[in-house]
Motif scaffolding. Structure first.
Motif, PDB file in Angstrom:
ATOM      1  N   ILE A   4       0.844 -16.410  21.372  1.00 47.83           N
ATOM      2  CA  ILE A   4       1.912 -16.656  22.342  1.00 47.83           C
ATOM      3  C   ILE A   4       1.425 -17.333  23.621  1.00 47.83           C
ATOM      4  O   ILE A   4       2.170 -18.087  24.242  1.00 47.83           O
ATOM      5  CB  ILE A   4       2.634 -15.327  22.674  1.00 47.83           C
ATOM      6  CG1 ILE A   4       3.402 -14.831  21.438  1.00 47.83           C
ATOM      7  CG2 ILE A   4       3.585 -15.494  23.842  1.00 47.83           C
ATOM      8  CD1 ILE A   4       3.984 -13.442  21.583  1.00 47.83           C
ATOM      9  N   MET A   5       0.170 -17.116  24.019  1.00 44.39           N
ATOM     10  CA  MET A   5      -0.296 -17.688  25.293  1.00 44.39           C
ATOM     11  C   MET A   5      -0.191 -19.212  25.281  1.00 44.39           C
ATOM     12  O   MET A   5      -0.220 -19.845  24.218  1.00 44.39           O
ATOM     13  CB  MET A   5      -1.719 -17.234  25.604  1.00 44.39           C
ATOM     14  CG  MET A   5      -2.798 -17.829  24.740  1.00 44.39           C
ATOM     15  SD  MET A   5      -4.492 -17.422  25.304  1.00 44.39           S
ATOM     16  CE  MET A   5      -4.572 -15.658  25.038  1.00 44.39           C
ATOM     17  N   SER A  13      -5.686  -9.064  20.463  1.00 44.25           N
ATOM     18  CA  SER A  13      -4.311  -9.079  19.946  1.00 44.25           C
ATOM     19  C   SER A  13      -3.947 -10.441  19.359  1.00 44.25           C
ATOM     20  O   SER A  13      -4.095 -11.480  20.015  1.00 44.25           O
ATOM     21  CB  SER A  13      -3.332  -8.744  21.072  1.00 44.25           C
ATOM     22  OG  SER A  13      -2.005  -8.981  20.666  1.00 44.25           O
ATOM     23  N   ILE A  14      -3.485 -10.431  18.127  1.00 42.27           N
ATOM     24  CA  ILE A  14      -3.026 -11.668  17.477  1.00 42.27           C
ATOM     25  C   ILE A  14      -1.847 -12.246  18.253  1.00 42.27           C
ATOM     26  O   ILE A  14      -1.789 -13.453  18.521  1.00 42.27           O
ATOM     27  CB  ILE A  14      -2.604 -11.404  16.019  1.00 42.27           C
ATOM     28  CG1 ILE A  14      -3.791 -10.927  15.192  1.00 42.27           C
ATOM     29  CG2 ILE A  14      -2.028 -12.669  15.402  1.00 42.27           C
ATOM     30  CD1 ILE A  14      -3.430 -10.532  13.781  1.00 42.27           C
ATOM     31  N   PHE A  15      -0.901 -11.369  18.606  1.00 38.60           N
ATOM     32  CA  PHE A  15       0.285 -11.840  19.310  1.00 38.60           C
ATOM     33  C   PHE A  15      -0.072 -12.542  20.615  1.00 38.60           C
ATOM     34  O   PHE A  15       0.428 -13.624  20.922  1.00 38.60           O
ATOM     35  CB  PHE A  15       1.238 -10.666  19.599  1.00 38.60           C
ATOM     36  CG  PHE A  15       1.943 -10.149  18.376  1.00 38.60           C
ATOM     37  CD1 PHE A  15       2.383 -11.018  17.392  1.00 38.60           C
ATOM     38  CD2 PHE A  15       2.182  -8.793  18.201  1.00 38.60           C
ATOM     39  CE1 PHE A  15       3.038 -10.561  16.262  1.00 38.60           C
ATOM     40  CE2 PHE A  15       2.829  -8.316  17.075  1.00 38.60           C
ATOM     41  CZ  PHE A  15       3.260  -9.203  16.100  1.00 38.60           C
ATOM     42  N   ILE A  26      -0.365 -21.825  14.940  1.00 32.40           N
ATOM     43  CA  ILE A  26      -0.750 -20.479  14.512  1.00 32.40           C
ATOM     44  C   ILE A  26      -2.040 -20.463  13.688  1.00 32.40           C
ATOM     45  O   ILE A  26      -2.982 -19.733  14.006  1.00 32.40           O
ATOM     46  CB  ILE A  26       0.403 -19.812  13.744  1.00 32.40           C
ATOM     47  CG1 ILE A  26       1.593 -19.597  14.681  1.00 32.40           C
ATOM     48  CG2 ILE A  26      -0.046 -18.479  13.158  1.00 32.40           C
ATOM     49  CD1 ILE A  26       2.853 -19.131  14.001  1.00 32.40           C
ATOM     50  N   ILE A  27      -2.100 -21.264  12.634  1.00 28.99           N
ATOM     51  CA  ILE A  27      -3.289 -21.244  11.774  1.00 28.99           C
ATOM     52  C   ILE A  27      -4.542 -21.724  12.517  1.00 28.99           C
ATOM     53  O   ILE A  27      -5.598 -21.078  12.415  1.00 28.99           O
ATOM     54  CB  ILE A  27      -3.040 -22.060  10.480  1.00 28.99           C
ATOM     55  CG1 ILE A  27      -1.949 -21.367   9.638  1.00 28.99           C
ATOM     56  CG2 ILE A  27      -4.326 -22.216   9.677  1.00 28.99           C
ATOM     57  CD1 ILE A  27      -1.570 -22.106   8.373  1.00 28.99           C
ATOM     58  N   PRO A  28      -4.485 -22.822  13.290  1.00 30.77           N
ATOM     59  CA  PRO A  28      -5.682 -23.210  14.052  1.00 30.77           C
ATOM     60  C   PRO A  28      -6.155 -22.129  15.014  1.00 30.77           C
ATOM     61  O   PRO A  28      -7.370 -21.894  15.156  1.00 30.77           O
ATOM     62  CB  PRO A  28      -5.223 -24.462  14.803  1.00 30.77           C
ATOM     63  CG  PRO A  28      -4.147 -25.046  13.950  1.00 30.77           C
ATOM     64  CD  PRO A  28      -3.432 -23.855  13.399  1.00 30.77           C
ATOM     65  N   ARG A  29      -5.226 -21.447  15.674  1.00 29.92           N
ATOM     66  CA  ARG A  29      -5.627 -20.387  16.602  1.00 29.92           C
ATOM     67  C   ARG A  29      -6.246 -19.209  15.857  1.00 29.92           C
ATOM     68  O   ARG A  29      -7.196 -18.581  16.341  1.00 29.92           O
ATOM     69  CB  ARG A  29      -4.430 -19.933  17.443  1.00 29.92           C
ATOM     70  CG  ARG A  29      -3.973 -21.000  18.424  1.00 29.92           C
ATOM     71  CD  ARG A  29      -2.987 -20.466  19.436  1.00 29.92           C
ATOM     72  NE  ARG A  29      -2.582 -21.507  20.380  1.00 29.92           N
ATOM     73  CZ  ARG A  29      -1.893 -21.290  21.487  1.00 29.92           C
ATOM     74  NH1 ARG A  29      -1.532 -20.042  21.804  1.00 29.92           N
ATOM     75  NH2 ARG A  29      -1.563 -22.275  22.283  1.00 29.92           N
ATOM     76  N   CYS A  30      -5.706 -18.907  14.675  1.00 29.33           N
ATOM     77  CA  CYS A  30      -6.299 -17.835  13.868  1.00 29.33           C
ATOM     78  C   CYS A  30      -7.708 -18.227  13.407  1.00 29.33           C
ATOM     79  O   CYS A  30      -8.600 -17.371  13.321  1.00 29.33           O
ATOM     80  CB  CYS A  30      -5.415 -17.530  12.659  1.00 29.33           C
ATOM     81  SG  CYS A  30      -3.902 -16.621  13.076  1.00 29.33           S
ATOM     82  N   SER A  31      -7.895 -19.517  13.129  1.00 31.07           N
ATOM     83  CA  SER A  31      -9.223 -19.991  12.731  1.00 31.07           C
ATOM     84  C   SER A  31     -10.218 -19.826  13.871  1.00 31.07           C
ATOM     85  O   SER A  31     -11.391 -19.486  13.645  1.00 31.07           O
ATOM     86  CB  SER A  31      -9.155 -21.464  12.300  1.00 31.07           C
ATOM     87  OG  SER A  31      -8.383 -21.616  11.132  1.00 31.07           O
TER      88      SER A  31
END
Length: 471
Positions: free
Chosen positions: A431-432, A425-427, A404-409
């Protein structure tokens, strides 16, 4: 008979002397010049061993250097004499050097005073250094010694190298041996070739590899204390009857090592029968062995409560979700309620929590610590509404640090460079699948923005999005 009687009487009188007021001790001391008994067979107190004397060097050393009470020091002094100790202060110094406090030392010497007689250079010091070489910190070692005062002195006096080398020869890493040492220090009292080797050979015969055996025992060290003939082999034979093949038995063991220690007749079989009586097909009930047999190892009373609750929530006994829900609810009632309250503390209602559980039963299988950490990140850092999390409960299952955190980065970096739209979309990004995420948001931009690779590897700190993204 007379010798035993006189010995017991003299010991009692010594303790009375210890507790006398100072003014009476002078009078009592005059008795030491004569006899307590007029019979010729009685020995004068003056002839008793000096180590039992409250003023003896041994008793004084045990009091002043080791912190023992007077009574404990007198009792311990009967097992050693200060004159027999080469350098008792060196033993205490070694213990202190390795992090033991005065309280630790007092407990150790009280329970096993002969530790002061240990061979400092050939046994005690090498064994302490061996534990440190396994990565056991001084603090952890001191804690282990303190928690096992009746066992560890014997360990420190034994040849610990033999046990450590045995585990290393069977593929154990230092980290795993350290874990075993902390969880099961009594293993150093066992003969590895007579007691441990047969168990290792049996596990290999089941198809477990060396690294898998190492993982099994470091995860479930109590198995080392179980009898091979009375517990482990009979349990495996019973599992073979239930599961049909050795392959299935092996899968069940890997899914939950504790299954080897269960009482099949009193626990496992009754729980299986209960499931079938509630309308769960046997083929589906058997899947619990492979999903995680922990639930089947619970008391029949608690297992019955869980099955009833799952049925009340509307899960279909003929569907896989039914047994997944049982597996996810396999905990004490208190722990379940604590997890519910943790979710509620982040704004979820009880209805939303159970709704999320029905969508993804594993929503409740994560630890309370992970719930707090994940919900805190979603609600406080990403500003996601709690109600949306209940509709996407799979989010809780993902690793914050690895996913989650790496993808948000990555999103943070690409948005700052205006390479992706602000309504992403964050979701969807979380999720992908990994391959799809790398293809769409990493590989596509890595030539233009090389840092996107580092962001995906978690090497760029996520500080938050400049704007509220689409949820």
């Amino acid at each position: 008979m007379n010798k035993l009687y006189f010995s017991q009487t003299n010991q009692m009188l010594r303790l009375i002397y210890i507790k006398l007021p100072k003014q009476l001790k002078h009078k009592a001391s005059s008795l030491t010049h004569g006899h307590f008994f007029s019979t010729s067979s009685a020995k004068p107190i003056a002839e008793l061993p000096n180590s039992n004397d409250p003023q003896s060097p041994t008793v004084s050393f045990l009091q002043n250097s080791c912190g023992l009470s007077l009574e404990s020091a007198i009792s311990a002094s009967q097992k050693l004499n200060i004159e027999n100790l080469k350098n008792p202060n060196s033993v205490l110094g070694l213990l202190r050097t390795h992090g033991l406090t005065q309280t630790h030392i007092r407990n150790l010497i009280s329970s096993r005073p002969r530790l002061l007689l240990a061979d400092l250079d050939n046994t005690l010091k090498p064994n302490m250094e061996l534990f440190e070489s396994l990565g056991i910190s001084s603090t952890s070692l001191a804690k282990m010694l303190s928690n096992n005062p009746h066992v560890l002195p014997r360990v420190l006096e034994s040849d610990a190298y033999t046990v450590v080398e045995f585990f290393r020869a069977h593929g154990f890493r230092n980290e795993q041996i350290s874990t075993l040492t902390m969880k099961r220090p009594t293993l150093y009292l066992l003969n590895p070739h007579k007691i441990l080797k047969p168990k290792f050979e049996f596990f290999k015969s089941l198809g477990l590899s060396g690294p898998e055996i190492a993982k099994l025992l470091s995860t479930q060290p109590t198995i080392l204390a179980r009898s091979l003939e009375k517990q482990i082999i009979p349990c495996v034979q019973e599992l073979r009857q239930i599961l049909g093949t050795d392959e299935n038995v092996l899968k069940a063991i890997k899914a939950g090592y504790g299954i080897i220690e269960v009482n099949v007749e009193k626990v496992l079989k009754p729980n299986m029968s209960m499931l079938i009586s509630r309308g769960v097909p046997q083929s589906l009930a058997l899947k619990l062995f492979f999903l995680g047999p922990k639930s089947l190892l619970m008391t029949t009373c608690r297992f019955s409560e869980i099955v009833s609750e799952v049925m009340k929530l509307g899960f279909d006994p003929n569907k896989l979700q039914f047994v997944i829900a049982i597996r996810s609810m396999a905990m004490s009632k208190t722990l379940w309620e604590q997890k519910v309250e943790t979710y509620r503390s982040f704004g979820l209602s009880k209805v939303e929590i159970y709704s999320a559980f029905k969508r993804k039963p594993l929503f409740m299988a994560v630890s309370e610590k992970k719930i707090k950490k994940s919900m805190g990140f979603f609600v406080n850092k990403l500003k996601i509404k709690p109600s949306l999390i209940s509709k996407n409960p799979i989010l809780i299952r993902f690793s914050l640090e690895k996913r989650i955190i790496p993808r948000c980065s990555v999103l943070q970096l690409l948005i700052s460079k205006r390479l992706i739209k602000e309504d992403t979309s964050i979701f969807q990004a979380v999720i992908m699948s990994e391959n799809k995420f790398v293809e769409k948001l990493v590989s596509k931009y890595q030539n233009e923005v090389p840092d996107v690779v580092m962001a995906h590897q978690g090497k760029i700190e996520f500080q938050g999005f400049p704007i509220d993204l689409k949820q």
